[in-house]
Design a protein around this motif. Structure first.
Motif, PDB file in Angstrom:
ATOM      1  N   ALA A 159      27.967  51.297  66.682  1.00  0.00           N
ATOM      2  CA  ALA A 159      28.436  51.738  65.619  1.00  0.00           C
ATOM      3  C   ALA A 159      27.750  52.865  64.712  1.00  0.00           C
ATOM      4  CB  ALA A 159      28.857  50.592  64.864  1.00  0.00           C
ATOM      5  N   ILE A 160      27.945  54.064  64.702  1.00  0.00           N
ATOM      6  CA  ILE A 160      27.078  54.605  63.680  1.00  0.00           C
ATOM      7  C   ILE A 160      28.215  55.554  62.867  1.00  0.00           C
ATOM      8  CG2 ILE A 160      25.550  56.788  63.730  1.00  0.00           C
ATOM      9  CD1 ILE A 160      24.815  56.052  66.542  1.00  0.00           C
ATOM     10  N   PRO A 161      27.961  55.655  61.562  1.00  0.00           N
ATOM     11  CA  PRO A 161      28.821  56.286  60.571  1.00  0.00           C
ATOM     12  C   PRO A 161      28.772  57.535  60.713  1.00  0.00           C
ATOM     13  CG  PRO A 161      27.117  55.320  59.357  1.00  0.00           C
ATOM     14  CD  PRO A 161      26.896  54.799  60.748  1.00  0.00           C
ATOM     15  N   TYR A 162      29.758  58.565  60.474  1.00  0.00           N
ATOM     16  CA  TYR A 162      29.855  60.005  60.135  1.00  0.00           C
ATOM     17  C   TYR A 162      28.699  60.107  59.080  1.00  0.00           C
ATOM     18  CZ  TYR A 162      32.960  60.700  64.038  1.00  0.00           C
ATOM     19  OH  TYR A 162      33.624  60.872  65.403  1.00  0.00           O
ATOM     20  N   GLY A 163      28.958  59.380  57.966  1.00  0.00           N
ATOM     21  CA  GLY A 163      27.913  59.505  56.947  1.00  0.00           C
ATOM     22  C   GLY A 163      28.437  60.530  55.876  1.00  0.00           C
ATOM     23  N   VAL A 164      27.537  60.735  54.910  1.00  0.00           N
ATOM     24  CA  VAL A 164      27.831  61.523  53.916  1.00  0.00           C
ATOM     25  C   VAL A 164      26.805  62.247  53.280  1.00  0.00           C
ATOM     26  CG1 VAL A 164      27.530  59.961  52.182  1.00  0.00           C
ATOM     27  CG2 VAL A 164      28.875  62.152  51.586  1.00  0.00           C
ATOM     28  N   ASP A 165      26.655  63.605  53.241  1.00  0.00           N
ATOM     29  CA  ASP A 165      25.622  64.516  52.770  1.00  0.00           C
ATOM     30  C   ASP A 165      25.157  64.167  51.226  1.00  0.00           C
ATOM     31  OD1 ASP A 165      23.764  66.476  51.817  1.00  0.00           O
ATOM     32  OD2 ASP A 165      24.633  67.889  52.799  1.00  0.00           O
ATOM     33  N   VAL A 166      24.257  63.177  51.137  1.00  0.00           N
ATOM     34  CA  VAL A 166      23.667  62.732  49.668  1.00  0.00           C
ATOM     35  C   VAL A 166      23.104  63.622  49.071  1.00  0.00           C
ATOM     36  CG1 VAL A 166      23.871  60.312  50.762  1.00  0.00           C
ATOM     37  CG2 VAL A 166      21.721  61.373  50.760  1.00  0.00           C
ATOM     38  N   GLU A 167      22.569  64.801  49.285  1.00  0.00           N
ATOM     39  CA  GLU A 167      22.120  65.826  48.651  1.00  0.00           C
ATOM     40  C   GLU A 167      23.309  66.423  48.075  1.00  0.00           C
ATOM     41  OE1 GLU A 167      18.925  65.727  47.911  1.00  0.00           O
ATOM     42  OE2 GLU A 167      18.528  63.951  49.302  1.00  0.00           O
ATOM     43  N   ARG A 168      24.164  66.998  48.825  1.00  0.00           N
ATOM     44  CA  ARG A 168      25.303  67.595  48.372  1.00  0.00           C
ATOM     45  C   ARG A 168      26.046  66.823  47.412  1.00  0.00           C
ATOM     46  NH1 ARG A 168      30.469  69.599  50.010  1.00  0.00           N
ATOM     47  NH2 ARG A 168      30.887  71.784  49.197  1.00  0.00           N
ATOM     48  N   PHE A 169      26.548  65.578  47.707  1.00  0.00           N
ATOM     49  CA  PHE A 169      27.232  64.846  46.933  1.00  0.00           C
ATOM     50  C   PHE A 169      26.345  63.780  46.088  1.00  0.00           C
ATOM     51  CE2 PHE A 169      30.059  66.300  50.037  1.00  0.00           C
ATOM     52  CZ  PHE A 169      31.315  66.358  49.722  1.00  0.00           C
ATOM     53  N   SER A 170      26.065  64.339  44.873  1.00  0.00           N
ATOM     54  CA  SER A 170      25.174  63.485  44.055  1.00  0.00           C
ATOM     55  C   SER A 170      25.832  63.354  42.826  1.00  0.00           C
ATOM     56  CB  SER A 170      23.842  64.183  44.104  1.00  0.00           C
ATOM     57  OG  SER A 170      24.032  65.540  43.639  1.00  0.00           O
ATOM     58  N   PRO A 171      25.365  62.401  41.841  1.00  0.00           N
ATOM     59  CA  PRO A 171      26.002  62.205  40.537  1.00  0.00           C
ATOM     60  C   PRO A 171      25.791  63.457  40.007  1.00  0.00           C
ATOM     61  CG  PRO A 171      24.763  60.295  41.188  1.00  0.00           C
ATOM     62  CD  PRO A 171      24.281  61.498  42.395  1.00  0.00           C
ATOM     63  N   PRO A 172      27.054  63.909  38.894  1.00  0.00           N
ATOM     64  CA  PRO A 172      26.898  65.100  38.330  1.00  0.00           C
ATOM     65  C   PRO A 172      26.054  64.986  36.869  1.00  0.00           C
ATOM     66  CG  PRO A 172      28.910  63.777  37.722  1.00  0.00           C
ATOM     67  CD  PRO A 172      28.072  63.100  38.796  1.00  0.00           C
ATOM     68  N   SER A 173      25.408  66.127  36.345  1.00  0.00           N
ATOM     69  CA  SER A 173      24.856  66.022  35.288  1.00  0.00           C
ATOM     70  C   SER A 173      25.969  66.000  34.189  1.00  0.00           C
ATOM     71  CB  SER A 173      24.244  67.431  35.024  1.00  0.00           C
ATOM     72  OG  SER A 173      25.035  68.576  35.024  1.00  0.00           O
ATOM     73  N   PRO A 174      25.451  65.572  33.025  1.00  0.00           N
ATOM     74  CA  PRO A 174      26.527  65.107  31.846  1.00  0.00           C
ATOM     75  C   PRO A 174      27.219  66.493  31.262  1.00  0.00           C
ATOM     76  CG  PRO A 174      24.489  64.120  31.187  1.00  0.00           C
ATOM     77  CD  PRO A 174      24.272  64.751  32.685  1.00  0.00           C
ATOM     78  N   ALA A 175      26.576  67.704  31.808  1.00  0.00           N
ATOM     79  CA  ALA A 175      27.085  68.979  31.365  1.00  0.00           C
ATOM     80  C   ALA A 175      28.341  69.205  32.604  1.00  0.00           C
ATOM     81  CB  ALA A 175      26.236  70.125  31.419  1.00  0.00           C
ATOM     82  N   TYR A 176      27.984  69.020  33.632  1.00  0.00           N
ATOM     83  CA  TYR A 176      28.868  69.337  34.772  1.00  0.00           C
ATOM     84  C   TYR A 176      30.000  68.314  34.710  1.00  0.00           C
ATOM     85  CZ  TYR A 176      30.436  69.671  39.771  1.00  0.00           C
ATOM     86  OH  TYR A 176      31.199  69.813  40.870  1.00  0.00           O
ATOM     87  N   ARG A 177      29.795  67.121  34.212  1.00  0.00           N
ATOM     88  CA  ARG A 177      31.174  66.208  34.191  1.00  0.00           C
ATOM     89  C   ARG A 177      31.704  66.544  33.025  1.00  0.00           C
ATOM     90  NH1 ARG A 177      33.032  60.960  34.746  1.00  0.00           N
ATOM     91  NH2 ARG A 177      33.725  59.958  32.870  1.00  0.00           N
ATOM     92  N   ALA A 178      31.332  67.206  31.930  1.00  0.00           N
ATOM     93  CA  ALA A 178      32.082  67.504  30.700  1.00  0.00           C
ATOM     94  C   ALA A 178      32.934  68.698  31.023  1.00  0.00           C
ATOM     95  CB  ALA A 178      31.186  67.678  29.666  1.00  0.00           C
ATOM     96  N   ALA A 179      32.270  69.726  31.966  1.00  0.00           N
ATOM     97  CA  ALA A 179      32.914  70.825  32.095  1.00  0.00           C
ATOM     98  C   ALA A 179      33.952  70.526  33.298  1.00  0.00           C
ATOM     99  CB  ALA A 179      32.020  71.863  32.881  1.00  0.00           C
ATOM    100  N   CYS A 180      34.022  69.747  33.922  1.00  0.00           N
ATOM    101  CA  CYS A 180      35.179  69.314  34.994  1.00  0.00           C
ATOM    102  C   CYS A 180      36.167  68.594  34.411  1.00  0.00           C
ATOM    103  CB  CYS A 180      34.261  68.436  36.190  1.00  0.00           C
ATOM    104  SG  CYS A 180      33.237  69.505  37.187  1.00  0.00           S
ATOM    105  N   ARG A 181      35.717  67.625  33.503  1.00  0.00           N
ATOM    106  CA  ARG A 181      36.888  66.999  32.669  1.00  0.00           C
ATOM    107  C   ARG A 181      37.695  68.153  31.691  1.00  0.00           C
ATOM    108  NH1 ARG A 181      36.407  61.265  32.992  1.00  0.00           N
ATOM    109  NH2 ARG A 181      37.387  61.030  31.030  1.00  0.00           N
TER     110      ARG A 181
END
Length: 379
Positions: A159-181
């Motif tokens: 068993a090996i997961p395909y996994g996720v790019d944890v550098e590309r998918f990382s928690p957003p900055s407060p400014a990025y989150r505010a802009a997306c909302r």
């Protein structure tokens, strides 16, 4: 070594790219065999990497026609001309094609299984109990799928997961989150749930009449949830996977309410996760799915108990509900909403990121796939 990677799509399947990158970084040569065509994001990504792409002589359609046999013979000749040290394939039609085209050919064959859906058909499961013995190794893309193949008595499994790019998918900055909302027209006091998934049409052999991603289940649960929570928003991101998927999506959209926004697929889904407070994966069948991207971005997950989805969360990071259970999904949405209002959902979000990085980071997973291919050649 020389690796021939066969996959029946030139559009999807980009989760194979990290494996090919890991192999090439170790000095191995890779040739990709894709269906005939000129477009497709996978094909473009391979060309951009300088990976040789061969147009398959077989269209991966199994029909009772002479052309099917001719296509398989042509594929066998192509693979033999590539002269690989190992044959590596993803997706079930690719596995069938490589097994039949490779009959009597002693090259090692490594089948990586992207999801368990086809094994939910009793007919296919009975066939696979025999055909999986033609694989040298079966790599389950999850512990769940690997266990299914062990039950079928496959000779060697892991068993090996395909996994996720944890550098590309990382928690957003407060400014990025505010802009997306802000782009969604919501403020910080609005509870936002999201579901990121293509709309697949109902399959003939499994879950007849139902789309496997569970959009219908979520829409019913949301209708109940929103009754006394007009300050909540559901964002659905994903168009129909094909023409039949678009038709099924149009049918589903009739059940949409005023607090539901449905957007077609986009190239970058991170904006959606950045705006969300919780991600929902109500699938009837699934590998790890979108839950890994959400978790990597620090978004808690509500997942069904289908397939490998329960592997993506624990009680401290998310919620697991029975598949196709509207009441249970509604209760989980209420629990997430209560934590959002209490200000405790952010702690769960941080734990979700930490767990996803530790268990599902793409780099180590890709290296593990390369290890399996190398060991298959050395056997």
């Amino acid at each position: 070594m020389r690796v021939a990677m066969v996959i029946k799509t030139d559009e999807g399947g980009r989760w194979t790219l990290p494996h090919l990158d890991a192999l090439r970084e170790r000095g191995h040569e890779v040739v990709a065999v894709l269906p005939p065509g000129n477009e497709g994001r996978l094909r473009k990504a391979l060309h951009d990497r300088g990976v040789e792409v061969v147009q398959s002589a077989f269209d991966f359609r199994f029909r009772p026609r002479p052309s099917t046999l001719r296509g398989l013979v042509g594929l066998r000749r192509q693979l033999q001309s590539i002269d690989p040290d190992v044959l590596h394939y993803h997706l079930y039609a690719s596995a069938l094609a490589c097994r039949f085209a490779g009959l009597g050919w002693r090259v090692p064959k490594v089948h990586m299984v992207a999801g368990p859906l086809f094994l939910e058909s009793p007919l296919i499961r009975a066939v696979e109990r025999v055909l999986c013995r033609l694989d040298t190794v079966v790599i389950g893309g999850s512990e769940h799928t690997e266990a299914r193949y062990r039950q079928l008595k496959a000779p060697r499994t892991t068993a090996i997961p395909y996994g996720v790019d944890v550098e590309r998918f990382s928690p957003p900055s407060p400014a990025y989150r505010a802009a997306c909302r802000a782009a969604l027209g919501v403020g910080e006091d609005t509870f936002v749930a999201c579901m990121v998934a293509y709309v697949y049409p109902p399959k003939r052999l499994t879950h007849r009449g139902r789309g496997i991603k569970g959009h219908d289940v979520l829409l019913k649960a949301w209708r109940e949830f929103e009754r006394d929570r007009p300050d909540a928003r559901l964002v659905l991101l994903g168009g129909g996977f094909d023409a039949a998927g678009e038709e099924y999506k149009r049918r589903l959209e009739r059940h949409k309410t005023a607090t539901v926004d449905w957007y077609d697929s986009v190239l970058d889904v991170r904006d959606c996760y950045a705006a969300a407070d919780v991600s929902v994966s109500p699938s009837l069948s699934e590998n790890h799915g979108a839950a890994l991207e959400a978790g990597a971005m620090g978004v808690p997950n509500i997942v069904s108990d289908a397939g490998a989805l329960p592997e993506t969360v624990d009680p401290s990071t998310g919620w697991v509900v029975p598949r196709d259970d509207v009441a249970a999904l509604t209760a989980a949405l209420r629990a997430a909403y209560a934590e959002f209002r209490a200000g405790t959902l952010t702690a769960r979000a941080a734990r979700s990121r930490t767990r996803t990085v530790a268990r599902f980071a793409q780099g180590p997973a890709a290296g593990a796939v390369a290890d399996v291919l190398e060991r298959a050649v050395l056997r």
